[in-house]
Design a protein around this motif. Structure first.
Motif, PDB file in Angstrom:
ATOM      1  N   GLU A 155       7.298   9.359   3.387  1.00 18.40           N
ATOM      2  CA  GLU A 155       6.255   8.783   2.546  1.00 18.40           C
ATOM      3  C   GLU A 155       5.256   8.073   3.451  1.00 18.40           C
ATOM      4  O   GLU A 155       5.590   7.662   4.570  1.00 18.40           O
ATOM      5  CB  GLU A 155       6.848   7.802   1.542  1.00 18.40           C
ATOM      6  CG  GLU A 155       7.807   8.455   0.562  1.00 18.40           C
ATOM      7  CD  GLU A 155       8.463   7.441  -0.333  1.00 18.40           C
ATOM      8  OE1 GLU A 155       8.063   6.269  -0.285  1.00 18.40           O
ATOM      9  OE2 GLU A 155       9.386   7.823  -1.072  1.00 18.40           O
ATOM     10  N   PRO A 156       4.015   7.898   2.992  1.00 18.49           N
ATOM     11  CA  PRO A 156       2.988   7.298   3.849  1.00 18.49           C
ATOM     12  C   PRO A 156       3.363   5.887   4.292  1.00 18.49           C
ATOM     13  O   PRO A 156       3.970   5.126   3.546  1.00 18.49           O
ATOM     14  CB  PRO A 156       1.744   7.280   2.953  1.00 18.49           C
ATOM     15  CG  PRO A 156       1.999   8.315   1.914  1.00 18.49           C
ATOM     16  CD  PRO A 156       3.472   8.306   1.686  1.00 18.49           C
ATOM     17  N   ALA A 157       2.989   5.545   5.521  1.00 15.63           N
ATOM     18  CA  ALA A 157       3.255   4.207   6.051  1.00 15.63           C
ATOM     19  C   ALA A 157       2.202   3.863   7.093  1.00 15.63           C
ATOM     20  O   ALA A 157       1.641   4.750   7.742  1.00 15.63           O
ATOM     21  CB  ALA A 157       4.653   4.136   6.659  1.00 15.63           C
ATOM     22  N   ALA A 216       0.921   5.715  -7.516  1.00 12.38           N
ATOM     23  CA  ALA A 216      -0.348   6.204  -8.057  1.00 12.38           C
ATOM     24  C   ALA A 216      -0.360   7.733  -8.066  1.00 12.38           C
ATOM     25  O   ALA A 216      -0.912   8.359  -8.982  1.00 12.38           O
ATOM     26  CB  ALA A 216      -1.519   5.664  -7.244  1.00 12.38           C
ATOM     27  N   GLY A 217       0.226   8.331  -7.038  1.00 10.72           N
ATOM     28  CA  GLY A 217       0.318   9.789  -7.011  1.00 10.72           C
ATOM     29  C   GLY A 217       1.142  10.319  -8.165  1.00 10.72           C
ATOM     30  O   GLY A 217       0.784  11.326  -8.793  1.00 10.72           O
ATOM     31  N   ARG A 218       2.218   9.640  -8.475  1.00 13.55           N
ATOM     32  CA  ARG A 218       3.066  10.074  -9.596  1.00 13.55           C
ATOM     33  C   ARG A 218       2.346   9.891 -10.931  1.00 13.55           C
ATOM     34  O   ARG A 218       2.450  10.737 -11.826  1.00 13.55           O
ATOM     35  CB  ARG A 218       4.383   9.297  -9.590  1.00 13.55           C
ATOM     36  CG  ARG A 218       5.279   9.628  -8.415  1.00 13.55           C
ATOM     37  CD  ARG A 218       6.584   8.850  -8.463  1.00 13.55           C
ATOM     38  NE  ARG A 218       7.412   9.215  -9.605  1.00 13.55           N
ATOM     39  CZ  ARG A 218       8.224  10.262  -9.632  1.00 13.55           C
ATOM     40  NH1 ARG A 218       8.287  11.063  -8.582  1.00 13.55           N
ATOM     41  NH2 ARG A 218       8.953  10.507 -10.703  1.00 13.55           N
ATOM     42  N   LEU A 219       1.604   8.792 -11.073  1.00  6.05           N
ATOM     43  CA  LEU A 219       0.875   8.561 -12.317  1.00  6.05           C
ATOM     44  C   LEU A 219      -0.190   9.637 -12.517  1.00  6.05           C
ATOM     45  O   LEU A 219      -0.328  10.196 -13.616  1.00  6.05           O
ATOM     46  CB  LEU A 219       0.224   7.175 -12.289  1.00  6.05           C
ATOM     47  CG  LEU A 219      -0.599   6.795 -13.531  1.00  6.05           C
ATOM     48  CD1 LEU A 219       0.304   6.691 -14.759  1.00  6.05           C
ATOM     49  CD2 LEU A 219      -1.338   5.480 -13.299  1.00  6.05           C
ATOM     50  N   TRP A 241       2.696   8.830 -17.361  1.00  2.00           N
ATOM     51  CA  TRP A 241       3.314   7.529 -17.483  1.00  2.00           C
ATOM     52  C   TRP A 241       4.800   7.529 -17.157  1.00  2.00           C
ATOM     53  O   TRP A 241       5.293   6.669 -16.429  1.00  2.00           O
ATOM     54  CB  TRP A 241       3.130   6.991 -18.903  1.00  2.00           C
ATOM     55  CG  TRP A 241       1.726   6.640 -19.243  1.00  2.00           C
ATOM     56  CD1 TRP A 241       0.857   7.368 -20.009  1.00  2.00           C
ATOM     57  CD2 TRP A 241       1.001   5.468 -18.833  1.00  2.00           C
ATOM     58  NE1 TRP A 241      -0.353   6.734 -20.106  1.00  2.00           N
ATOM     59  CE2 TRP A 241      -0.293   5.563 -19.397  1.00  2.00           C
ATOM     60  CE3 TRP A 241       1.323   4.360 -18.060  1.00  2.00           C
ATOM     61  CZ2 TRP A 241      -1.260   4.579 -19.209  1.00  2.00           C
ATOM     62  CZ3 TRP A 241       0.368   3.379 -17.866  1.00  2.00           C
ATOM     63  CH2 TRP A 241      -0.906   3.494 -18.429  1.00  2.00           C
ATOM     64  N   ALA A 242       5.524   8.475 -17.721  1.00  2.00           N
ATOM     65  CA  ALA A 242       6.982   8.456 -17.556  1.00  2.00           C
ATOM     66  C   ALA A 242       7.364   8.535 -16.087  1.00  2.00           C
ATOM     67  O   ALA A 242       8.263   7.825 -15.623  1.00  2.00           O
ATOM     68  CB  ALA A 242       7.620   9.608 -18.341  1.00  2.00           C
ATOM     69  N   ALA A 243       6.694   9.409 -15.327  1.00  2.00           N
ATOM     70  CA  ALA A 243       7.009   9.562 -13.905  1.00  2.00           C
ATOM     71  C   ALA A 243       6.624   8.316 -13.118  1.00  2.00           C
ATOM     72  O   ALA A 243       7.343   7.888 -12.215  1.00  2.00           O
ATOM     73  CB  ALA A 243       6.295  10.788 -13.332  1.00  2.00           C
ATOM     74  N   ALA A 244       5.475   7.711 -13.448  1.00  2.74           N
ATOM     75  CA  ALA A 244       5.043   6.514 -12.724  1.00  2.74           C
ATOM     76  C   ALA A 244       5.985   5.337 -12.965  1.00  2.74           C
ATOM     77  O   ALA A 244       6.216   4.522 -12.076  1.00  2.74           O
ATOM     78  CB  ALA A 244       3.621   6.139 -13.134  1.00  2.74           C
ATOM     79  N   GLU A 277       0.826  -1.211   0.000  1.00  2.00           N
ATOM     80  CA  GLU A 277       0.000   0.000   0.000  1.00  2.00           C
ATOM     81  C   GLU A 277       0.857   1.255   0.000  1.00  2.00           C
ATOM     82  O   GLU A 277       0.509   2.254  -0.645  1.00  2.00           O
ATOM     83  CB  GLU A 277      -0.939  -0.013   1.203  1.00  2.00           C
ATOM     84  CG  GLU A 277      -2.045  -1.061   1.084  1.00  2.00           C
ATOM     85  CD  GLU A 277      -2.926  -1.131   2.303  1.00  2.00           C
ATOM     86  OE1 GLU A 277      -2.504  -0.649   3.381  1.00  2.00           O
ATOM     87  OE2 GLU A 277      -4.046  -1.661   2.184  1.00  2.00           O
ATOM     88  N   ARG A 278       1.952   1.215   0.702  1.00  2.00           N
ATOM     89  CA  ARG A 278       2.866   2.352   0.722  1.00  2.00           C
ATOM     90  C   ARG A 278       3.394   2.620  -0.690  1.00  2.00           C
ATOM     91  O   ARG A 278       3.471   3.769  -1.131  1.00  2.00           O
ATOM     92  CB  ARG A 278       4.014   2.039   1.685  1.00  2.00           C
ATOM     93  CG  ARG A 278       5.090   3.105   1.828  1.00  2.00           C
ATOM     94  CD  ARG A 278       6.129   2.568   2.802  1.00  2.00           C
ATOM     95  NE  ARG A 278       7.344   3.373   2.833  1.00  2.00           N
ATOM     96  CZ  ARG A 278       7.636   4.263   3.775  1.00  2.00           C
ATOM     97  NH1 ARG A 278       6.787   4.487   4.740  1.00  2.00           N
ATOM     98  NH2 ARG A 278       8.777   4.929   3.738  1.00  2.00           N
ATOM     99  N   ASP A 279       3.750   1.563  -1.403  1.00  2.00           N
ATOM    100  CA  ASP A 279       4.235   1.718  -2.769  1.00  2.00           C
ATOM    101  C   ASP A 279       3.133   2.255  -3.679  1.00  2.00           C
ATOM    102  O   ASP A 279       3.377   3.119  -4.525  1.00  2.00           O
ATOM    103  CB  ASP A 279       4.736   0.375  -3.295  1.00  2.00           C
ATOM    104  CG  ASP A 279       5.396   0.501  -4.646  1.00  2.00           C
ATOM    105  OD1 ASP A 279       6.632   0.613  -4.688  1.00  2.00           O
ATOM    106  OD2 ASP A 279       4.676   0.519  -5.669  1.00  2.00           O
TER     107      ASP A 279
END
Length: 324
Positions: A269-271, A165-168, A173-176, A158-160
């Protein structure tokens, strides 16, 4: 190499998911010696006694035999997530609903190129109730190998997902895909993946399901009967089991205490509390107490993601961590 051609509507249709049975089958492959151990050596050593206890189960042996580092594996035993927040029980229902004719086709395709199985494995794979027997084997592997660690493992996934998902959504696409795997590239509207084989697929507006995994490397499920799926190893897997040496005291630790300083460092980052508990080798309750203090001080915030609560450092915490 696989080439996945992306169209205009595919970004909005793409999603992320957790597939527990992919993890179960992959974990079985690792501990049975069918897959590379990679960064999972400490985990494999820890669960090996439990694996030995159930390793004689013919259904487990058949599942391990079907596991291969390259090439096709029977889709019905490793279904990709059809919707978010699936449990093992949800996916086992999907497995058990597989028509026998489909299971036989997929098993035959899976066996192509493998050596002849021994009699016990062959008996399972040729049995009239093969679907139920393999589903029961997956359930046995789940309880023996993954169920005790699942809250922590799920929190890694979930952390990943929150990160990628935020980057996408924000950058495309390129950032994700950046950092997803050394074997994945974004090139002019095409996702290139260095996967065994050579094929081109078009998403055609259906989007792509991204599935982070702990126990496998890069993989794809691009059959027409399933959601187009790209599996990749989640970040932070090695850190879960790596040895940790005590660090020297520093200014931030003297200010707020070592555990709270460590929590602030980890919460860039979220955890979840489960992930933090495993990483810092503390009880979930103890972590929760420290998080309550940090939250009350405005240094961390929390938000719900599915059934989990994720904590993240606030801007004030960012400023404070700059003194660490």
């Amino acid at each position: 190499m696989y080439r996945i051609v992306v169209g205009p509507g595919d970004l909005a249709a793409s999603r992320f998911g957790v597939a527990p049975l992919i993890e179960v089958h992959s974990a079985l492959g690792v501990v049975a010696g069918r897959m590379p151990v990679g960064p999972l050596g400490p985990w494999a050593e820890r669960v090996r006694p439990e694996y030995r206890r159930v390793a004689g189960d013919p259904a487990l042996r058949a599942l391990a035999f079907l596991r291969r580092p390259h090439g096709y594996m029977a889709d019905f035993v490793v279904p990709p997530p059809a919707r978010p927040n699936l449990t093992v029980a949800d996916q086992l229902v999907t497995v058990r609903a597989t028509p026998l004719a489909q299971a036989r086709r997929e098993i035959a395709r899976n066996l192509a190129g493998l050596p002849e199985p021994d009699a016990a494995v062959r008996d399972v794979l040729e049995a009239p109730d093969v679907v139920e027997r393999l589903a029961a084997g997956l359930e046995t592997a789940w309880r023996a190998l993954l169920e005790p660690d699942w809250p922590v493992l799920r929190s890694i996934l979930e952390r990943d997902i929150v990160h990628r998902a935020g980057r996408l959504a924000a950058y495309g696409w390129a950032a994700a895909l950046d950092g997803l795997s050394r074997k994945v590239r974004w090139r002019d509207g095409v996702i290139e993946a260095d996967i065994h084989g050579d094929a081109t697929y078009r998403l055609g507006g259906a989007g792509l399901t991204f599935v982070p995994v702990v126990f496998a490397e890069l993989g794809a499920a691009l059959e027409q009967d399933w959601p187009y799926t790209l599996m990749y190893r989640a970040r932070g897997v090695a850190a879960l089991w790596e040895s940790r040496e005590p660090r020297d005291e520093d200014a931030l630790a003297r200010l707020v205490g070592r555990t709270r300083a460590d929590l602030l460092c980890l919460l860039a980052e979220p955890a979840t509390t489960s992930w933090l508990s495993a990483h810092l080798r503390m009880s979930v309750g103890g972590i929760g107490d420290h998080l309550a203090v940090l939250r009350g001080s405005g240094l961390v915030t929390r938000e719900r993601s599915g059934r989990s609560v994720l904590y993240r450092r606030t801007a004030v915490g960012d400023v404070l961590i700059g003194t660490d």
